[in-house]
Design a protein around this motif. Structure first.
Motif, short mmCIF file in Angstrom:
data_model
loop_
_atom_site.label_atom_id
_atom_site.label_comp_id
_atom_site.label_asym_id
_atom_site.label_seq_id
_atom_site.Cartn_x
_atom_site.Cartn_y
_atom_site.Cartn_z
N PHE A 168 0.03 -1.17 -0.17
CA PHE A 168 0.16 -0.39 0.13
C PHE A 168 0.79 1.32 0.05
O PHE A 168 0.71 2.49 -0.58
CB PHE A 168 -0.69 -0.23 1.35
CG PHE A 168 -1.77 1.10 0.88
CD1 PHE A 168 -2.83 1.48 0.38
CD2 PHE A 168 -1.29 2.30 2.42
CE1 PHE A 168 -4.03 2.67 0.41
CE2 PHE A 168 -1.99 3.54 2.22
CZ PHE A 168 -3.64 3.46 1.42
N ARG A 169 1.84 1.79 0.50
CA ARG A 169 2.86 2.31 0.61
C ARG A 169 3.69 2.41 -0.13
O ARG A 169 3.68 3.65 -1.19
CB ARG A 169 3.99 2.08 1.87
CG ARG A 169 4.99 3.30 2.04
CD ARG A 169 6.11 3.11 3.03
NE ARG A 169 6.94 1.90 2.30
CZ ARG A 169 7.93 1.42 2.44
NH1 ARG A 169 7.87 1.38 3.88
NH2 ARG A 169 8.55 0.47 1.54
N ASP A 170 4.22 1.98 -1.10
CA ASP A 170 4.37 1.25 -2.18
C ASP A 170 3.12 2.27 -3.49
O ASP A 170 4.19 2.91 -4.25
CB ASP A 170 5.14 0.19 -3.31
CG ASP A 170 5.93 -0.13 -1.96
OD1 ASP A 170 6.47 1.19 -1.44
OD2 ASP A 170 6.20 -0.83 -2.23
N PHE A 171 2.25 1.82 -3.55
CA PHE A 171 1.18 2.21 -4.55
C PHE A 171 0.88 3.71 -3.89
O PHE A 171 0.67 4.42 -5.02
CB PHE A 171 -0.09 1.90 -4.18
CG PHE A 171 -1.02 1.98 -4.75
CD1 PHE A 171 -0.73 2.23 -5.72
CD2 PHE A 171 -2.51 2.34 -4.00
CE1 PHE A 171 -2.36 2.07 -6.69
CE2 PHE A 171 -3.24 3.18 -5.37
CZ PHE A 171 -3.34 3.21 -6.30
N ILE A 172 1.35 4.10 -2.45
CA ILE A 172 0.54 5.83 -2.96
C ILE A 172 1.73 6.06 -3.16
O ILE A 172 1.85 7.97 -3.36
CB ILE A 172 0.29 5.45 -1.02
CG1 ILE A 172 -0.86 5.28 -0.71
CG2 ILE A 172 0.04 7.28 -0.77
CD1 ILE A 172 -2.00 5.61 -1.80
N LEU A 173 3.11 6.13 -2.73
CA LEU A 173 3.97 7.21 -2.60
C LEU A 173 4.46 6.60 -4.23
O LEU A 173 5.90 7.18 -4.59
CB LEU A 173 5.41 6.64 -2.05
CG LEU A 173 4.69 6.74 0.27
CD1 LEU A 173 6.05 6.50 0.92
CD2 LEU A 173 4.71 7.90 0.08
#
Length: 131
Positions: free
Chosen positions: A5-10
């Protein structure tokens, strides 16, 4: 799970899209205020009708309110005009100026006036030698 999720958002394009939506919303408010408070007031002064929303006609007892459509159409045309002439054209001009002149990649055949690549020694259309 949270790492994905963090990789997707960033990810760059998600952040760029979020910034574009925020800037677009703010710019839309500026253009809407310019359209409603300045440009449409000039149109109203010329046409001598301050509000087109009240324009309507009756058809068998049913009011057909074409004024709101007219106002929305004028709003769209004015916004498109403002965006094109005050954003797109100046930005294209600045980008072209920053890019500089492009080097020529084609030359013209003296025999048939066709466009051929610079390194070519013969025209691909008429087979004549070119200098």
């Amino acid at each position: 799970m949270f790492k994905g999720f963090r990789d997707f958002i960033l990810r760059g394009n998600v952040v760029d899209l979020a910034v574009a939506v925020i800037i677009g919303t703010a710019f839309g408010a500026v253009v809407a205020a310019f359209t409603k408070n300045i440009v449409l007031q000039f149109v109203a002064a010329v046409v001598k009708k301050p509000d087109f929303d009240k324009l309507a006609f009756d058809l068998h007892g049913t009011p057909i309110q074409y004024g709101t459509f007219l106002t929305a159409t004028l709003d769209f045309l004015i916004v498109a005009f403002v965006v094109y002439f005050f954003v797109v054209l100046p930005l294209n001009y600045l980008l072209a100026k920053a890019k500089g002149p492009e080097a020529a990649t084609m030359k013209t055949c003296a025999e048939c006036l066709s466009e051929i690549p610079l390194p070519a020694r013969r025209c691909k259309f008429c087979a004549q030698p070119v200098a």
